[in-house]
Motif scaffolding. Structure first.
Motif, PDB file in Angstrom:
ATOM      1  N   ARG A  25      48.133  38.907  59.975  1.00  0.00           N
ATOM      2  CA  ARG A  25      47.141  38.144  60.089  1.00  0.00           C
ATOM      3  C   ARG A  25      45.954  38.352  59.112  1.00  0.00           C
ATOM      4  NH1 ARG A  25      44.875  37.103  65.832  1.00  0.00           N
ATOM      5  NH2 ARG A  25      43.603  35.567  64.629  1.00  0.00           N
ATOM      6  N   TYR A  26      46.148  39.876  58.635  1.00  0.00           N
ATOM      7  CA  TYR A  26      45.024  40.343  57.893  1.00  0.00           C
ATOM      8  C   TYR A  26      45.325  40.266  56.349  1.00  0.00           C
ATOM      9  CZ  TYR A  26      41.685  43.977  56.297  1.00  0.00           C
ATOM     10  OH  TYR A  26      40.577  44.692  55.670  1.00  0.00           O
ATOM     11  N   VAL A  27      46.461  39.937  56.113  1.00  0.00           N
ATOM     12  CA  VAL A  27      46.801  39.928  54.681  1.00  0.00           C
ATOM     13  C   VAL A  27      46.074  38.528  53.997  1.00  0.00           C
ATOM     14  CG1 VAL A  27      48.830  41.214  54.657  1.00  0.00           C
ATOM     15  CG2 VAL A  27      49.089  38.704  55.057  1.00  0.00           C
ATOM     16  N   GLY A  28      45.754  38.425  52.801  1.00  0.00           N
ATOM     17  CA  GLY A  28      45.291  37.352  52.454  1.00  0.00           C
ATOM     18  C   GLY A  28      44.051  37.878  51.583  1.00  0.00           C
ATOM     19  N   LYS A  29      43.245  36.835  51.028  1.00  0.00           N
ATOM     20  CA  LYS A  29      41.714  37.262  50.609  1.00  0.00           C
ATOM     21  C   LYS A  29      40.620  37.379  51.288  1.00  0.00           C
ATOM     22  CE  LYS A  29      39.181  35.717  46.532  1.00  0.00           C
ATOM     23  NZ  LYS A  29      38.903  34.855  45.302  1.00  0.00           N
ATOM     24  N   TRP A  30      39.872  38.482  50.846  1.00  0.00           N
ATOM     25  CA  TRP A  30      38.574  38.855  51.780  1.00  0.00           C
ATOM     26  C   TRP A  30      37.510  38.669  50.673  1.00  0.00           C
ATOM     27  CZ3 TRP A  30      38.333  39.530  56.995  1.00  0.00           C
ATOM     28  CH2 TRP A  30      39.473  39.773  57.669  1.00  0.00           C
ATOM     29  N   HIS A  31      36.233  38.261  51.211  1.00  0.00           N
ATOM     30  CA  HIS A  31      35.236  38.354  50.327  1.00  0.00           C
ATOM     31  C   HIS A  31      34.590  39.698  50.646  1.00  0.00           C
ATOM     32  CE1 HIS A  31      36.005  34.705  48.330  1.00  0.00           C
ATOM     33  NE2 HIS A  31      36.481  34.255  49.404  1.00  0.00           N
ATOM     34  N   GLU A  32      33.943  40.421  49.979  1.00  0.00           N
ATOM     35  CA  GLU A  32      33.044  41.561  50.047  1.00  0.00           C
ATOM     36  C   GLU A  32      31.484  41.118  50.383  1.00  0.00           C
ATOM     37  OE1 GLU A  32      31.070  45.258  48.090  1.00  0.00           O
ATOM     38  OE2 GLU A  32      32.963  45.521  48.414  1.00  0.00           O
ATOM     39  N   ILE A  33      31.082  41.289  51.373  1.00  0.00           N
ATOM     40  CA  ILE A  33      29.730  40.866  51.837  1.00  0.00           C
ATOM     41  C   ILE A  33      28.583  42.082  51.429  1.00  0.00           C
ATOM     42  CG2 ILE A  33      27.904  39.858  53.599  1.00  0.00           C
ATOM     43  CD1 ILE A  33      30.290  38.100  52.889  1.00  0.00           C
ATOM     44  N   ALA A  34      28.941  43.178  51.887  1.00  0.00           N
ATOM     45  CA  ALA A  34      28.196  44.406  51.540  1.00  0.00           C
ATOM     46  C   ALA A  34      29.149  45.580  51.505  1.00  0.00           C
ATOM     47  CB  ALA A  34      27.129  44.469  52.539  1.00  0.00           C
ATOM     48  N   HIS A  35      28.785  46.776  50.740  1.00  0.00           N
ATOM     49  CA  HIS A  35      29.480  48.105  50.913  1.00  0.00           C
ATOM     50  C   HIS A  35      28.219  49.183  50.597  1.00  0.00           C
ATOM     51  CE1 HIS A  35      28.829  47.118  46.430  1.00  0.00           C
ATOM     52  NE2 HIS A  35      28.985  48.392  46.248  1.00  0.00           N
ATOM     53  N   LEU A  36      28.534  50.462  51.059  1.00  0.00           N
ATOM     54  CA  LEU A  36      27.686  51.449  50.718  1.00  0.00           C
ATOM     55  C   LEU A  36      28.303  51.921  49.258  1.00  0.00           C
ATOM     56  CD1 LEU A  36      28.288  53.935  53.899  1.00  0.00           C
ATOM     57  CD2 LEU A  36      26.262  52.661  53.033  1.00  0.00           C
ATOM     58  N   PRO A  37      27.336  52.619  48.508  1.00  0.00           N
ATOM     59  CA  PRO A  37      27.293  52.782  47.196  1.00  0.00           C
ATOM     60  C   PRO A  37      28.537  53.834  47.022  1.00  0.00           C
ATOM     61  CG  PRO A  37      25.268  53.120  47.722  1.00  0.00           C
ATOM     62  CD  PRO A  37      26.014  52.720  49.063  1.00  0.00           C
ATOM     63  N   THR A  38      29.401  53.403  45.709  1.00  0.00           N
ATOM     64  CA  THR A  38      30.596  54.319  45.600  1.00  0.00           C
ATOM     65  C   THR A  38      30.846  54.483  44.129  1.00  0.00           C
ATOM     66  OG1 THR A  38      32.250  52.460  45.404  1.00  0.00           O
ATOM     67  CG2 THR A  38      31.850  53.601  47.884  1.00  0.00           C
ATOM     68  N   PHE A  39      31.134  55.519  43.572  1.00  0.00           N
ATOM     69  CA  PHE A  39      31.480  55.770  42.272  1.00  0.00           C
ATOM     70  C   PHE A  39      32.171  54.701  41.669  1.00  0.00           C
ATOM     71  CE2 PHE A  39      34.003  57.447  38.604  1.00  0.00           C
ATOM     72  CZ  PHE A  39      32.875  57.771  37.857  1.00  0.00           C
ATOM     73  N   PHE A  40      33.335  54.432  42.215  1.00  0.00           N
ATOM     74  CA  PHE A  40      34.393  53.385  41.714  1.00  0.00           C
ATOM     75  C   PHE A  40      33.957  51.894  41.875  1.00  0.00           C
ATOM     76  CE2 PHE A  40      35.668  54.798  45.886  1.00  0.00           C
ATOM     77  CZ  PHE A  40      35.901  53.460  46.599  1.00  0.00           C
ATOM     78  N   GLN A  41      32.914  51.664  42.400  1.00  0.00           N
ATOM     79  CA  GLN A  41      32.303  50.284  42.545  1.00  0.00           C
ATOM     80  C   GLN A  41      31.118  50.272  41.719  1.00  0.00           C
ATOM     81  OE1 GLN A  41      32.776  49.192  47.048  1.00  0.00           O
ATOM     82  NE2 GLN A  41      32.975  47.020  45.997  1.00  0.00           N
ATOM     83  N   ARG A  42      30.585  51.218  41.053  1.00  0.00           N
ATOM     84  CA  ARG A  42      29.253  51.165  40.500  1.00  0.00           C
ATOM     85  C   ARG A  42      29.133  49.873  39.418  1.00  0.00           C
ATOM     86  NH1 ARG A  42      32.830  54.124  38.080  1.00  0.00           N
ATOM     87  NH2 ARG A  42      32.831  54.641  35.908  1.00  0.00           N
ATOM     88  N   GLN A  43      30.167  49.513  38.859  1.00  0.00           N
ATOM     89  CA  GLN A  43      30.005  48.371  37.728  1.00  0.00           C
ATOM     90  C   GLN A  43      29.836  46.872  38.677  1.00  0.00           C
ATOM     91  OE1 GLN A  43      32.838  49.835  38.703  1.00  0.00           O
ATOM     92  NE2 GLN A  43      34.423  48.433  38.680  1.00  0.00           N
ATOM     93  N   CYS A  44      30.291  46.782  39.814  1.00  0.00           N
ATOM     94  CA  CYS A  44      30.230  45.443  40.442  1.00  0.00           C
ATOM     95  C   CYS A  44      28.751  45.286  41.008  1.00  0.00           C
ATOM     96  CB  CYS A  44      31.098  45.631  41.710  1.00  0.00           C
ATOM     97  SG  CYS A  44      32.825  46.240  41.415  1.00  0.00           S
ATOM     98  N   VAL A  45      28.555  44.005  40.589  1.00  0.00           N
ATOM     99  CA  VAL A  45      27.456  43.299  41.096  1.00  0.00           C
ATOM    100  C   VAL A  45      27.471  42.259  41.976  1.00  0.00           C
ATOM    101  CG1 VAL A  45      26.208  43.915  38.881  1.00  0.00           C
ATOM    102  CG2 VAL A  45      27.368  41.732  39.084  1.00  0.00           C
ATOM    103  N   ASP A  46      28.654  41.453  41.981  1.00  0.00           N
ATOM    104  CA  ASP A  46      28.893  40.298  43.092  1.00  0.00           C
ATOM    105  C   ASP A  46      30.201  39.728  42.910  1.00  0.00           C
ATOM    106  OD1 ASP A  46      28.607  38.509  40.928  1.00  0.00           O
ATOM    107  OD2 ASP A  46      26.727  37.916  41.217  1.00  0.00           O
ATOM    108  N   THR A  47      30.460  38.661  43.487  1.00  0.00           N
ATOM    109  CA  THR A  47      31.809  38.252  43.495  1.00  0.00           C
ATOM    110  C   THR A  47      32.851  39.158  43.813  1.00  0.00           C
ATOM    111  OG1 THR A  47      30.830  36.696  41.915  1.00  0.00           O
ATOM    112  CG2 THR A  47      33.140  36.191  42.214  1.00  0.00           C
ATOM    113  N   ILE A  48      32.585  40.026  44.678  1.00  0.00           N
ATOM    114  CA  ILE A  48      33.552  40.915  44.827  1.00  0.00           C
ATOM    115  C   ILE A  48      34.589  40.626  45.935  1.00  0.00           C
ATOM    116  CG2 ILE A  48      33.678  43.366  45.832  1.00  0.00           C
ATOM    117  CD1 ILE A  48      30.826  43.719  45.070  1.00  0.00           C
TER     118      ILE A  48
END
Length: 185
Positions: free
Chosen positions: A41-64
């Protein structure tokens, strides 16, 4: 319980009333993976609503987004994507595996397979809160340094978001640092 001239019962009645008005929000929730988890049931596409800051997501602004699919060997293929501030899409591919005896716990890596033997390349991925219909999920881990609020839709109601944030706060996550990456309705 014996009442000695009413002196013992009055304070007990006051304490009982006081406990009854303590808000539920003050109750601490355990930071553990959910006990029941259906990977199908978990597999498939998920949209990120929010996250704690991480080094590896520093370039992401939206549409995550994060998309999960099952591999023939029982592992899970992970594809993460986001829009950067330059407007281009960035992505990363990884693999997740289940943790024995912990239904809601996975380990995930984003390094090449030839490095998979090294234990430090595998990061904790705990589903700590999950909608019974698998429409939203909250992902964290034992360190509480990472937190993602995910949804099957690209938006989330502000009311639902606030509920999930409050439960994450009760689990000890520093939610005051959350970066909201999707519209709240």
């Amino acid at each position: 319980m014996k009442d000695i001239g009413g002196t013992f019962m009055l304070p007990m009645m006051f304490l009982t009333k006081l406990v009854a008005v303590v808000p539920e929000a003050s109750i601490t929730l355990p930071n553990r993976p959910v006990p029941a988890f259906d990977l199908n049931r978990y597999v498939g596409k998920w949209h990120e609503i929010a996250h704690l800051p991480t080094f590896f997501q520093r370039q992401c602004v939206d549409t995550i987004s994060a998309t999960y699919s099952k591999n023939p060997d029982g592992t899970i293929y992970v594809h993460n994507a986001c829009r950067t501030d330059s407007g281009t899409m960035d992505d990363a591919e990884g693999v997740a595996r289940r943790v024995e005896g912990e239904p809601g716990a996975l380990k995930v890596r984003f390094v090449p397979e030839w490095l998979a033997w090294m234990p430090w390349v595998w990061a904790d991925y705990w589903v700590v809160d999950l909608d019974r219909d698998y429409q939203w999920a909250v992902i964290g881990g034992p360190s509480r340094r990472y937190l993602w609020i995910l949804s099957r839709t690209a938006t989330m109601s502000r009311l639902r978001f606030n509920e999930l944030v409050e439960r994450a706060r009760q689990r000890g996550y520093p939610v005051d640092k959350l970066i909201v990456a999707a519209p709240l309705l």
